[in-house]
Design a protein around this motif. Structure first.
Motif, PDB file in Angstrom:
ATOM      1  N   ALA A 159       0.836  -1.209   0.000  1.00  0.00           N
ATOM      2  CA  ALA A 159       0.000   0.000   0.000  1.00  0.00           C
ATOM      3  C   ALA A 159       0.862   1.248   0.000  1.00  0.00           C
ATOM      4  O   ALA A 159       0.657   2.179  -0.796  1.00  0.00           O
ATOM      5  N   GLY A 160       1.852   1.298   0.893  1.00  0.00           N
ATOM      6  CA  GLY A 160       2.672   2.498   1.023  1.00  0.00           C
ATOM      7  C   GLY A 160       3.499   2.804  -0.203  1.00  0.00           C
ATOM      8  O   GLY A 160       3.624   3.957  -0.610  1.00  0.00           O
ATOM      9  N   ALA A 161       4.092   1.772  -0.811  1.00  0.00           N
ATOM     10  CA  ALA A 161       4.900   2.000  -2.007  1.00  0.00           C
ATOM     11  C   ALA A 161       4.048   2.576  -3.135  1.00  0.00           C
ATOM     12  O   ALA A 161       4.468   3.489  -3.852  1.00  0.00           O
ATOM     13  N   LEU A 162       2.833   2.033  -3.305  1.00  0.00           N
ATOM     14  CA  LEU A 162       1.928   2.589  -4.316  1.00  0.00           C
ATOM     15  C   LEU A 162       1.590   4.039  -3.997  1.00  0.00           C
ATOM     16  O   LEU A 162       1.610   4.911  -4.885  1.00  0.00           O
ATOM     17  N   MET A 163       1.312   4.336  -2.748  1.00  0.00           N
ATOM     18  CA  MET A 163       0.972   5.702  -2.357  1.00  0.00           C
ATOM     19  C   MET A 163       2.111   6.671  -2.619  1.00  0.00           C
ATOM     20  O   MET A 163       1.890   7.804  -3.061  1.00  0.00           O
ATOM     21  N   MET A 164       3.340   6.237  -2.339  1.00  0.00           N
ATOM     22  CA  MET A 164       4.478   7.120  -2.560  1.00  0.00           C
ATOM     23  C   MET A 164       4.663   7.406  -4.047  1.00  0.00           C
ATOM     24  O   MET A 164       4.940   8.534  -4.448  1.00  0.00           O
ATOM     25  N   ARG A 165       4.508   6.385  -4.892  1.00  0.00           N
ATOM     26  CA  ARG A 165       4.598   6.617  -6.342  1.00  0.00           C
ATOM     27  C   ARG A 165       3.507   7.571  -6.801  1.00  0.00           C
ATOM     28  O   ARG A 165       3.767   8.485  -7.598  1.00  0.00           O
ATOM     29  N   GLU A 166       2.293   7.370  -6.295  1.00  0.00           N
ATOM     30  CA  GLU A 166       1.182   8.230  -6.693  1.00  0.00           C
ATOM     31  C   GLU A 166       1.338   9.653  -6.155  1.00  0.00           C
ATOM     32  O   GLU A 166       0.740  10.592  -6.684  1.00  0.00           O
ATOM     33  N   ALA A 167       2.157   9.819  -5.109  1.00  0.00           N
ATOM     34  CA  ALA A 167       2.432  11.153  -4.567  1.00  0.00           C
ATOM     35  C   ALA A 167       3.636  11.808  -5.228  1.00  0.00           C
ATOM     36  O   ALA A 167       4.021  12.926  -4.864  1.00  0.00           O
ATOM     37  N   GLY A 168       4.267  11.098  -6.177  1.00  0.00           N
ATOM     38  CA  GLY A 168       5.350  11.692  -6.943  1.00  0.00           C
ATOM     39  C   GLY A 168       6.741  11.240  -6.579  1.00  0.00           C
ATOM     40  O   GLY A 168       7.724  11.750  -7.133  1.00  0.00           O
ATOM     41  N   ALA A 169       6.886  10.279  -5.664  1.00  0.00           N
ATOM     42  CA  ALA A 169       8.209   9.828  -5.237  1.00  0.00           C
ATOM     43  C   ALA A 169       8.779   8.784  -6.190  1.00  0.00           C
ATOM     44  O   ALA A 169       8.062   8.169  -6.984  1.00  0.00           O
ATOM     45  N   THR A 170      10.090   8.589  -6.085  1.00  0.00           N
ATOM     46  CA  THR A 170      10.784   7.511  -6.789  1.00  0.00           C
ATOM     47  C   THR A 170      10.892   6.324  -5.842  1.00  0.00           C
ATOM     48  O   THR A 170      11.378   6.453  -4.718  1.00  0.00           O
ATOM     49  N   VAL A 171      10.442   5.162  -6.292  1.00  0.00           N
ATOM     50  CA  VAL A 171      10.353   3.972  -5.445  1.00  0.00           C
ATOM     51  C   VAL A 171      11.053   2.813  -6.140  1.00  0.00           C
ATOM     52  O   VAL A 171      10.734   2.484  -7.282  1.00  0.00           O
ATOM     53  N   ALA A 172      12.005   2.174  -5.456  1.00  0.00           N
ATOM     54  CA  ALA A 172      12.686   1.006  -6.023  1.00  0.00           C
ATOM     55  C   ALA A 172      13.368   0.227  -4.917  1.00  0.00           C
ATOM     56  O   ALA A 172      13.626   0.754  -3.826  1.00  0.00           O
ATOM     57  N   LYS A 173      13.652  -1.035  -5.198  1.00  0.00           N
ATOM     58  CA  LYS A 173      14.467  -1.830  -4.290  1.00  0.00           C
ATOM     59  C   LYS A 173      15.899  -1.292  -4.314  1.00  0.00           C
ATOM     60  O   LYS A 173      16.282  -0.512  -5.188  1.00  0.00           O
ATOM     61  N   PHE A 174      16.701  -1.722  -3.348  1.00  0.00           N
ATOM     62  CA  PHE A 174      18.060  -1.208  -3.248  1.00  0.00           C
ATOM     63  C   PHE A 174      18.876  -1.437  -4.518  1.00  0.00           C
ATOM     64  O   PHE A 174      19.789  -0.671  -4.823  1.00  0.00           O
ATOM     65  N   ASP A 175      18.546  -2.481  -5.263  1.00  0.00           N
ATOM     66  CA  ASP A 175      19.302  -2.748  -6.489  1.00  0.00           C
ATOM     67  C   ASP A 175      18.748  -2.000  -7.693  1.00  0.00           C
ATOM     68  O   ASP A 175      19.218  -2.183  -8.822  1.00  0.00           O
ATOM     69  N   GLY A 176      17.756  -1.156  -7.465  1.00  0.00           N
ATOM     70  CA  GLY A 176      17.194  -0.337  -8.535  1.00  0.00           C
ATOM     71  C   GLY A 176      16.042  -0.971  -9.277  1.00  0.00           C
ATOM     72  O   GLY A 176      15.442  -0.332 -10.142  1.00  0.00           O
ATOM     73  N   THR A 177      15.704  -2.216  -8.974  1.00  0.00           N
ATOM     74  CA  THR A 177      14.607  -2.879  -9.665  1.00  0.00           C
ATOM     75  C   THR A 177      13.273  -2.501  -9.029  1.00  0.00           C
ATOM     76  O   THR A 177      13.216  -2.113  -7.858  1.00  0.00           O
ATOM     77  N   PRO A 178      12.176  -2.620  -9.786  1.00  0.00           N
ATOM     78  CA  PRO A 178      10.859  -2.266  -9.234  1.00  0.00           C
ATOM     79  C   PRO A 178      10.471  -3.182  -8.082  1.00  0.00           C
ATOM     80  O   PRO A 178      10.815  -4.371  -8.065  1.00  0.00           O
ATOM     81  N   TYR A 179       9.750  -2.622  -7.139  1.00  0.00           N
ATOM     82  CA  TYR A 179       9.232  -3.403  -6.016  1.00  0.00           C
ATOM     83  C   TYR A 179       7.869  -3.973  -6.377  1.00  0.00           C
ATOM     84  O   TYR A 179       7.015  -3.273  -6.923  1.00  0.00           O
ATOM     85  N   THR A 180       7.653  -5.254  -6.077  1.00  0.00           N
ATOM     86  CA  THR A 180       6.383  -5.927  -6.344  1.00  0.00           C
ATOM     87  C   THR A 180       5.921  -6.645  -5.075  1.00  0.00           C
ATOM     88  O   THR A 180       6.725  -6.896  -4.162  1.00  0.00           O
ATOM     89  N   PRO A 181       4.647  -7.023  -5.004  1.00  0.00           N
ATOM     90  CA  PRO A 181       4.163  -7.745  -3.820  1.00  0.00           C
ATOM     91  C   PRO A 181       4.861  -9.076  -3.572  1.00  0.00           C
ATOM     92  O   PRO A 181       4.826  -9.589  -2.444  1.00  0.00           O
ATOM     93  N   ARG A 182       5.497  -9.635  -4.590  1.00  0.00           N
ATOM     94  CA  ARG A 182       6.169 -10.920  -4.424  1.00  0.00           C
ATOM     95  C   ARG A 182       7.547 -10.787  -3.783  1.00  0.00           C
ATOM     96  O   ARG A 182       8.147 -11.784  -3.378  1.00  0.00           O
ATOM     97  N   ASP A 183       8.064  -9.551  -3.686  1.00  0.00           N
ATOM     98  CA  ASP A 183       9.410  -9.336  -3.151  1.00  0.00           C
ATOM     99  C   ASP A 183       9.389  -9.385  -1.629  1.00  0.00           C
ATOM    100  O   ASP A 183       8.680  -8.604  -0.983  1.00  0.00           O
ATOM    101  N   LEU A 184      10.196 -10.268  -1.068  1.00  0.00           N
ATOM    102  CA  LEU A 184      10.292 -10.403   0.382  1.00  0.00           C
ATOM    103  C   LEU A 184      11.675 -10.022   0.899  1.00  0.00           C
ATOM    104  O   LEU A 184      11.930 -10.076   2.099  1.00  0.00           O
TER     105      LEU A 184
END
Length: 270
Positions: free
Chosen positions: A222-247
Motif C-alpha cells: 500500500a505504502g509503495a503505491l501511495m508514494m509513487r502516486e504522490a510523486g516519489a521515486t520507489v525502487a528496491k536497493f538494487d534499482g529494480t521495481p518493487y512488487t508484492p512478491r518481493d520479500l
C-alpha cells in the motif's frame, strides 16, 4: 472491491476490535512471535479475523492474506495468486507501539490484481482518517465526512538537508553498521516502528526519503503505491521495481531519481 468499502471495513474493525483494547491489554493478551519487538495481541488477531470475514462476505472470490494468517501458515506467501485479486492486510501495523500504549499504529490493506498493486488504504484509528490511493489516481488524505486532500511527496534538497525515516534493524549486521554511520550525512533520521505512519507522514511532503530492510507485502504494498502516486521515486536497493512478491532486497523511496541515486550511493550502500 471498491476502495471506499475496504476503507469502511478497516475503520469498523478498528472501532470494534482495536480501540477498545488500546491501553487495556493485560499480559495474557500479548504474545511474542520472533522477538521482544515482534508481538501479536488480541487486537491483531481479532481485527484480522473480522476484516477477512467482511472482505470475503462482499467479495467471495478475493484472496485475503493477513499478517497473522501468514504467521500461522507461512506457505501462504508461496502460493501463486496472479490470476486473482489479492488483498494484503496488516490489522495493527506498529503492534509494539500499540502494546506499549504509544498512540502510533495503523490498520493497512492493499489490493493487487494480476500481481500488480492497484489500491491501498492506511487508516489511523486515533486520527480517524485515511491515506488512500488507486493506481493512476493520486494519493489522498480522506476524512469520514468526505473531505479529501491530495498528497505530494517532498521536493528535492541536497543530501545534507534531507530528513527521513530508515528502518535498519533487518539489514545484515555489517551493512547496518555502514548505513548507521552514513546516516550522519543527512539532516535528520527517525524510525516510528510503524511503516503506516511513516508513509502517511512522507505522503504529505514531510520527509525526503524512506528506507526499509525487511519487505512483507502487508507492510509495504500500500505504502509503495501511495508514494509513487504522490510523486516519489520507489525502487528496491538494487534499482529494480518493487512488487508484492518481493520479500527481500530492501526498499528505498526518495523525492526524485537523482536523490534516489545519491541516497543509494552515499547512505544505503551494500
Amino acid at each position: 472491491m471498491n476502495i471506499d468499502r475496504l476503507a469502511a471495513i478497516l475503520r469498523q474493525a478498528a472501532k470494534d476490535e482495536i480501540m477498545p483494547r488500546f491501553r487495556r491489554l493485560d499480559d495474557g493478551m500479548i504474545q511474542t512471535k520472533t522477538s521482544a519487538f515482534d508481538l501479536v495481541t488480541e487486537a491483531d488477531t481479532n481485527a484480522e479475523r473480522v476484516i477477512t470475514a467482511a472482505i470475503n462476505a462482499h467479495s467471495p472470490d478475493t484472496v485475503v492474506i493477513g499478517e497473522e494468517a501468514v504467521s500461522a501458515n507461512p506457505r501462504l506467501l508461496d502460493t501463486q495468486f496472479e490470476d486473482r485479486i489479492v488483498i494484503y492486510v496488516d490489522p495493527v501495523d506498529g503492534t509494539a507501539n500499540f502494546a506499549g500504549g504509544l498512540p502510533l499504529f495503523a490498520v493497512m490493506a492493499s489490493v493487487a490484481q494480476n500481481g500488480e498493486p492497484v489500491a491501498g488504504v492506511i487508516y489511523d484509528p486515533l486520527g480517524d482518517d485515511f491515506l488512500m490511493a488507486e493506481k493512476g489516481c493520486g494519493t489522498w488524505q480522506v476524512f469520514p465526512d468526505g473531505r479529501r486532500i491530495r498528497q505530494k511527496f517532498a521536493d528535492p534538497v541536497p543530501l545534507s538537508e534531507m530528513g527521513g525515516s530508515a528502518s535498519t534493524a533487518f539489514l545484515p549486521v555489517e551493512q547496518r553498521r555502514v548505513v548507521l554511520a552514513n546516516l550522519a550525512k543527512v539532516k535528520m533520521t527517525a524510525n516510528y516502528r510503524c511503516a503506516g505512519h511513516e508513509y502517511r507522514y512522507a505522503a504529505g511532503g514531510n520527509a525526503h526519503f524512506l528506507a526499509y530492510g525487511k519487505l512483507m507485502p502487508w507492510d509495504h504494498v500500500a505504502g509503495a503505491l501511495m508514494m509513487r502516486e504522490a510523486g516519489a521515486t520507489v525502487a528496491k536497493f538494487d534499482g529494480t521495481p518493487y512488487t508484492p512478491r518481493d520479500l527481500s532486497g530492501g526498499l528505498l523511496i526518495a523525492t526524485d531519481p537523482d536523490s534516489w541515486q545519491t541516497l543509494r550511493q552515499e547512505v544505503f550502500t551494500v
